[in-house]
Write a protein that holds these residues in place. Structure first.
Motif, PDB file in Angstrom:
ATOM      1  N   ALA A   1      -2.387  -1.286   4.558  1.00 34.15           N
ATOM      2  CA  ALA A   1      -2.355  -2.256   5.654  1.00 34.15           C
ATOM      3  C   ALA A   1      -2.863  -1.570   6.912  1.00 34.15           C
ATOM      4  CB  ALA A   1      -0.938  -2.796   5.866  1.00 34.15           C
ATOM      5  N   LEU A   2      -3.601  -2.304   7.707  1.00 35.70           N
ATOM      6  CA  LEU A   2      -4.118  -1.763   8.961  1.00 35.70           C
ATOM      7  C   LEU A   2      -3.007  -1.630   9.988  1.00 35.70           C
ATOM      8  CD1 LEU A   2      -7.394  -3.850   9.350  1.00 35.70           C
ATOM      9  CD2 LEU A   2      -7.251  -1.406   8.902  1.00 35.70           C
ATOM     10  N   ASP A   3      -3.157  -0.625  10.858  1.00 35.70           N
ATOM     11  CA  ASP A   3      -2.288  -0.509  12.014  1.00 35.70           C
ATOM     12  C   ASP A   3      -3.103   0.084  13.158  1.00 35.70           C
ATOM     13  OD1 ASP A   3      -2.373   2.338  11.720  1.00 35.70           O
ATOM     14  OD2 ASP A   3      -0.618   2.306  10.418  1.00 35.70           O
ATOM     15  N   ALA A   4      -2.493   0.177  14.327  1.00 35.95           N
ATOM     16  CA  ALA A   4      -3.219   0.618  15.518  1.00 35.95           C
ATOM     17  C   ALA A   4      -3.742   2.045  15.354  1.00 35.95           C
ATOM     18  CB  ALA A   4      -2.322   0.514  16.742  1.00 35.95           C
TER      19      ALA A   4
ATOM     20  N   PHE B   1     -17.750   0.178  11.687  1.00 35.23           N
ATOM     21  CA  PHE B   1     -17.141  -0.842  10.831  1.00 35.23           C
ATOM     22  C   PHE B   1     -16.704  -0.245   9.490  1.00 35.23           C
ATOM     23  CE2 PHE B   1     -19.870  -3.295  13.724  1.00 35.23           C
ATOM     24  CZ  PHE B   1     -18.899  -4.112  14.276  1.00 35.23           C
ATOM     25  N   SER B   2     -15.842   0.766   9.570  1.00 27.31           N
ATOM     26  CA  SER B   2     -15.313   1.392   8.355  1.00 27.31           C
ATOM     27  C   SER B   2     -13.876   0.971   8.092  1.00 27.31           C
ATOM     28  CB  SER B   2     -15.376   2.917   8.482  1.00 27.31           C
ATOM     29  OG  SER B   2     -14.618   3.357   9.602  1.00 27.31           O
ATOM     30  N   ALA B   3     -13.387  -0.030   8.856  1.00 26.87           N
ATOM     31  CA  ALA B   3     -11.987  -0.424   8.718  1.00 26.87           C
ATOM     32  C   ALA B   3     -11.666  -0.938   7.322  1.00 26.87           C
ATOM     33  CB  ALA B   3     -11.641  -1.501   9.759  1.00 26.87           C
ATOM     34  N   LEU B   4     -12.655  -1.547   6.642  1.00 28.67           N
ATOM     35  CA  LEU B   4     -12.414  -2.020   5.283  1.00 28.67           C
ATOM     36  C   LEU B   4     -12.102  -0.874   4.336  1.00 28.67           C
ATOM     37  CD1 LEU B   4     -15.196  -4.728   4.820  1.00 28.67           C
ATOM     38  CD2 LEU B   4     -12.739  -5.106   4.870  1.00 28.67           C
ATOM     39  N   ASP B   5     -12.567   0.323   4.658  1.00 27.30           N
ATOM     40  CA  ASP B   5     -12.418   1.467   3.755  1.00 27.30           C
ATOM     41  C   ASP B   5     -11.862   2.683   4.489  1.00 27.30           C
ATOM     42  OD1 ASP B   5     -12.990   0.893   1.086  1.00 27.30           O
ATOM     43  OD2 ASP B   5     -15.128   0.777   1.470  1.00 27.30           O
ATOM     44  N   LEU B   6     -10.919   2.468   5.379  1.00 24.70           N
ATOM     45  CA  LEU B   6     -10.419   3.580   6.192  1.00 24.70           C
ATOM     46  C   LEU B   6      -9.757   4.660   5.345  1.00 24.70           C
ATOM     47  CD1 LEU B   6      -9.056   1.831   9.403  1.00 24.70           C
ATOM     48  CD2 LEU B   6     -10.774   3.636   9.293  1.00 24.70           C
ATOM     49  N   LEU B   7      -8.990   4.270   4.334  1.00 24.06           N
ATOM     50  CA  LEU B   7      -8.324   5.294   3.519  1.00 24.06           C
ATOM     51  C   LEU B   7      -9.330   6.053   2.659  1.00 24.06           C
ATOM     52  CD1 LEU B   7      -4.876   3.862   2.409  1.00 24.06           C
ATOM     53  CD2 LEU B   7      -5.538   5.095   4.474  1.00 24.06           C
ATOM     54  N   ARG B   8     -10.344   5.349   2.163  1.00 24.24           N
ATOM     55  CA  ARG B   8     -11.400   6.050   1.430  1.00 24.24           C
ATOM     56  C   ARG B   8     -12.137   6.995   2.373  1.00 24.24           C
ATOM     57  NH1 ARG B   8     -16.893   3.524  -1.379  1.00 24.24           N
ATOM     58  NH2 ARG B   8     -18.001   5.500  -1.464  1.00 24.24           N
ATOM     59  N   ASP B   9     -12.433   6.523   3.579  1.00 23.46           N
ATOM     60  CA  ASP B   9     -13.105   7.350   4.577  1.00 23.46           C
ATOM     61  C   ASP B   9     -12.302   8.623   4.832  1.00 23.46           C
ATOM     62  OD1 ASP B   9     -15.035   7.996   6.481  1.00 23.46           O
ATOM     63  OD2 ASP B   9     -14.023   6.900   8.071  1.00 23.46           O
TER      64      ASP B   9
ATOM     65  N   GLY C   1      -9.202  -8.671   0.603  1.00 26.10           N
ATOM     66  CA  GLY C   1      -8.359  -9.800   0.982  1.00 26.10           C
ATOM     67  C   GLY C   1      -6.893  -9.426   1.020  1.00 26.10           C
ATOM     68  N   ARG C   2      -6.444  -8.654   0.029  1.00 28.16           N
ATOM     69  CA  ARG C   2      -5.040  -8.220   0.025  1.00 28.16           C
ATOM     70  C   ARG C   2      -4.764  -7.279   1.190  1.00 28.16           C
ATOM     71  NH1 ARG C   2      -5.467  -8.990  -5.710  1.00 28.16           N
ATOM     72  NH2 ARG C   2      -6.561  -7.031  -6.036  1.00 28.16           N
ATOM     73  N   MET C   3      -5.755  -6.456   1.547  1.00 31.79           N
ATOM     74  CA  MET C   3      -5.567  -5.554   2.686  1.00 31.79           C
ATOM     75  C   MET C   3      -5.372  -6.342   3.978  1.00 31.79           C
ATOM     76  SD  MET C   3      -7.411  -4.232   5.481  1.00 31.79           S
ATOM     77  CE  MET C   3      -9.141  -4.158   5.066  1.00 31.79           C
ATOM     78  N   VAL C   4      -6.209  -7.360   4.190  1.00 34.78           N
ATOM     79  CA  VAL C   4      -6.067  -8.178   5.398  1.00 34.78           C
ATOM     80  C   VAL C   4      -4.746  -8.929   5.380  1.00 34.78           C
ATOM     81  CG1 VAL C   4      -7.027 -10.122   6.688  1.00 34.78           C
ATOM     82  CG2 VAL C   4      -8.552  -8.387   5.747  1.00 34.78           C
ATOM     83  N   ALA C   5      -4.381  -9.484   4.216  1.00 39.76           N
ATOM     84  CA  ALA C   5      -3.114 -10.211   4.116  1.00 39.76           C
ATOM     85  C   ALA C   5      -1.925  -9.306   4.424  1.00 39.76           C
ATOM     86  CB  ALA C   5      -2.968 -10.828   2.724  1.00 39.76           C
ATOM     87  N   ALA C   6      -1.978  -8.068   3.938  1.00 41.07           N
ATOM     88  CA  ALA C   6      -0.884  -7.122   4.193  1.00 41.07           C
ATOM     89  C   ALA C   6      -0.833  -6.694   5.648  1.00 41.07           C
ATOM     90  CB  ALA C   6      -1.050  -5.895   3.301  1.00 41.07           C
ATOM     91  N   SER C   7      -1.917  -6.948   6.399  1.00 42.70           N
ATOM     92  CA  SER C   7      -2.010  -6.515   7.795  1.00 42.70           C
ATOM     93  C   SER C   7      -1.732  -7.632   8.794  1.00 42.70           C
ATOM     94  CB  SER C   7      -3.415  -5.946   8.067  1.00 42.70           C
ATOM     95  OG  SER C   7      -3.799  -4.985   7.114  1.00 42.70           O
ATOM     96  N   LEU C   8      -1.411  -8.829   8.316  1.00 42.60           N
ATOM     97  CA  LEU C   8      -1.295  -9.984   9.206  1.00 42.60           C
ATOM     98  C   LEU C   8      -0.253  -9.793  10.299  1.00 42.60           C
ATOM     99  CD1 LEU C   8      -1.681 -13.035   6.777  1.00 42.60           C
ATOM    100  CD2 LEU C   8      -3.281 -12.251   8.526  1.00 42.60           C
ATOM    101  N   ALA C   9       0.878  -9.198   9.959  1.00 43.60           N
ATOM    102  CA  ALA C   9       1.934  -9.027  10.968  1.00 43.60           C
ATOM    103  C   ALA C   9       1.444  -8.167  12.130  1.00 43.60           C
ATOM    104  CB  ALA C   9       3.165  -8.398  10.323  1.00 43.60           C
TER     105      ALA C   9
ATOM    106  N   ILE D   1     -11.986  -8.463  10.271  1.00 40.24           N
ATOM    107  CA  ILE D   1     -12.150  -7.009  10.378  1.00 40.24           C
ATOM    108  C   ILE D   1     -13.129  -6.650  11.486  1.00 40.24           C
ATOM    109  CG2 ILE D   1     -12.992  -4.957   9.185  1.00 40.24           C
ATOM    110  CD1 ILE D   1     -10.192  -5.865   8.384  1.00 40.24           C
ATOM    111  N   THR D   2     -14.193  -7.438  11.634  1.00 36.88           N
ATOM    112  CA  THR D   2     -15.143  -7.197  12.729  1.00 36.88           C
ATOM    113  C   THR D   2     -14.430  -7.293  14.072  1.00 36.88           C
ATOM    114  OG1 THR D   2     -17.044  -8.001  11.472  1.00 36.88           O
ATOM    115  CG2 THR D   2     -17.208  -8.073  13.874  1.00 36.88           C
ATOM    116  N   ALA D   3     -13.643  -8.335  14.251  1.00 34.60           N
ATOM    117  CA  ALA D   3     -12.921  -8.513  15.515  1.00 34.60           C
ATOM    118  C   ALA D   3     -11.943  -7.367  15.757  1.00 34.60           C
ATOM    119  CB  ALA D   3     -12.183  -9.850  15.510  1.00 34.60           C
TER     120      ALA D   3
END
Length: 579
Positions: free
Chosen positions: A302-305, A319-327, A507-515, A556-558
């Motif tokens: 999940a994304l965080d600040a 725009f590497s947020a989709l793959d930050l852990l891989r990065d 999609g699951r990553m974004v969903a897990a990051s909604l909060a 993710i772009t935003a």
């Protein structure tokens, strides 16, 4: 990522230079690469870039530089019977573009009138920003902490540019989003403090004498080998990404032939849930070329600040947020393995032509004439683009046909002279322009140089000079490349038509990051400036909407742009408070 800062001045060194020398001595990871009258160049590791002098003391070239002939290395000073003190800075840039290639920025001194200018090589692999402050003209890839306040530009967010980014993310590779900095477009020459001029454009390369398909196919593998081999020759040790796709398989084959055992790890990633699992294809490549394949998992997250901030420190949003852990994982592997180069197959989809579009039929008809309507190529394109042959024929006869994505880069300097090219070729150039974002800084680029050999200038120019109809021979994406490299590819990759999908994983990553994402975006700076529609995003940032519509890329772009804006507003505010 090549990291450098060049300070230049006239006369006695201003106070900013004295302060910079003192701070550099304590900077640790930065060091002085060159210092002489009116010039100081600092570079940073862990991969310290090569610095070469231009002839007659006209300036420097920073980064990897190779001869077009691929014959012999280049010493610390570039030898040229043409480049001289009588040569203008722009002519020097053209000489570099015409007779050399690589991943570099050239800082060139002009004499009449006196001034400093910058040429950024067409690959755009090395960042180049210019500014003036404290009696200095500065060119750099970064704004390091050791740079004295007086040498910093007066930074502010350029909200007009940020608005462009929210509409077309590929625009981040063009003008700077920071007031106070001037960006140099890949292939452009810019006089510091003045406008830029394109020395190199894809359209110019495409407009040269068309290369016959058979000749292009025969000469493509040795050309890719030469470029991969040149990059490998500069490397100490390499990590090679092997995705299981066609492009990475082509690069892996060249690496196996030319790297002389420098590859320490051949790496394949898959999602934890099994989606996008291309291990079988990657293993077929490994078996054919007899190398061990390392398999790694992209875990759910999940994304965080903190994650977004870690990728927000470059001059442009990465725009590497989709793959930050891989990065992050690749960055860690690079450090553990002692690797200084990461080699990918990215870029092949643009250069070899993967975009499914019926406008390639126009290119075919322009060359073949009306008899081309009877060709099987139109039927093959129809199958590829999943439409009726009648619709494809109508497109082929449409004088105004254009790939829809071309609109997103209509004002890109690379498109300025492309108007007379057929629409298939224009679409190839448009995709190349869109994907310049590949070179934006990320976590692994801070640990090693990220190499995309298929975007090397000789390979790009070679394929631009081939008709889009020939590149898609048989009505297949990358048809010519499949033919050219057939003997180097396992049948499973050569003949496959599908590609691994990771939509559900993201999609699951974004969903897990909604909060986190809802308040981060709805109460963020983009929304505050009116660049993010709160009502629209309030609906988008719900599980129900994600299931129904997705919109992952827009979200993710935003978030990526929001993190970048927050980072640089904080940096600018911190510098102002110190001053």
């Amino acid at each position: 990522m090549v990291a450098y800062v060049a300070l230049t001045w006239n006369g006695e060194p201003p106070a900013a230079v004295v302060a910079a020398r003192t701070a550099l001595a304590e900077a640790g990871d930065w060091k002085v690469a060159l210092e002489e009258a009116g010039r100081l160049l600092a570079v940073r590791g862990p991969v310290v870039p090569r610095v070469r002098r231009l002839p007659c003391g006209r300036g420097w070239v920073i980064g990897d530089l190779f001869r077009r002939s691929f014959r012999g290395g280049i010493g610390d000073e570039i030898e040229s019977a043409v480049m001289s003190r009588r040569f203008s800075a722009e002519a020097t840039a053209r000489e570099l573009s015409d007779h050399y290639w690589g991943r570099y920025v050239a800082i060139i001194e002009d004499l009449d009138p006196y001034g400093l200018s910058v040429f950024r090589d067409p690959s755009g692999a090395v960042e180049a920003m210019t500014w003036a402050a404290g009696g200095l003209t500065v060119v750099g890839s970064h704004l390091p902490d050791w740079l004295p306040d007086v040498a910093w530009p007066d930074l502010a967010i350029d909200w007009d540019q940020v608005r462009r980014w929210t509409i077309s993310p590929s625009a981040v590779a063009l003008a700077s989003g920071l007031i106070g900095l001037a960006s140099v477009t890949p292939g452009a020459w810019r006089r510091c403090g003045g406008p830029e001029r394109q020395v190199w454009t894809p359209a110019a390369a495409a407009g040269r004498t068309a290369r016959p398909a058979a000749e292009a196919a025969a000469s493509l593998p040795p050309l890719v080998d030469a470029c991969v081999g040149a990059f490998a020759g500069e490397a100490g040790a390499i990590l090679a990404e092997v995705s299981g796709g066609l492009d990475s398989a082509i690069v892996a084959a060249s690496l196996a032939r030319t790297s002389h055992g420098k590859v320490r790890q051949w790496l394949n990633y898959r999602a934890a849930e099994g989606q996008g699992d291309e291990r079988a294809f990657a293993q077929d490549v490994a078996t054919l070329w007899d190398f061990p394949l390392t398999e790694a998992i992209k875990p759910p997250f999940a994304l965080d600040a903190d994650l977004l901030e870690a990728a927000a420190g470059g001059f442009r949003p990465g725009f590497s947020a989709l793959d930050l852990l891989r990065d992050r994982d690749v960055a860690n592997r690079v450090a553990e393995l002692g690797v200084d180069r990461v080699v990918t197959g990215q870029g092949g989809d643009m250069v070899f032509f993967q975009t499914p579009t019926p406008v390639v039929a126009v290119d075919h008809l322009r060359r073949a004439g009306l008899r081309g309507l009877a060709s099987s190529y139109l039927l093959e394109v129809s199958r590829w683009t999943r439409q009726s042959v009648w619709r494809t024929m109508a497109t082929a006869l449409d004088s105004k046909a254009a790939w829809p994505g071309e609109r997103t880069v209509a004002d890109h300097p690379w498109m300025a002279d492309a108007g007379d090219l057929p629409p298939g070729k224009r679409s190839q150039i448009a995709v190349l322009a869109q994907k310049l974002t590949l070179n934006i800084e990320n976590l692994r680029a801070r640990q090693a140089e990220i190499l995309h050999p298929l975007l090397a200038q000789p390979v790009v120019e070679h394929c631009l000079a081939v008709s889009a109809a020939d590149l898609t021979v048989g009505g297949r994406d990358r048809g010519l490349a499949r033919t050219a490299f057939a003997e180097r590819l396992p049948a499973s990759i050569r003949e496959r038509r599908a590609k691994g999908e990771l939509t559900a994983y993201y999609g699951r990553m974004v969903a897990a990051s909604l909060a986190f994402l809802r308040p981060y975006l709805l109460e963020g700076r983009l929304a505050g400036e009116g660049l993010l529609d709160r009502e629209r995003f309030a609906v988008m940032l719900t599980r129900e909407q994600l299931i129904w519509r997705g919109d992952y890329a827009a979200i993710i772009t935003a978030a990526t742009i929001e993190a970048w804006v927050r980072h640089w507003e904080a940096v600018a505010a911190g510098r102002r408070s110190q001053g």
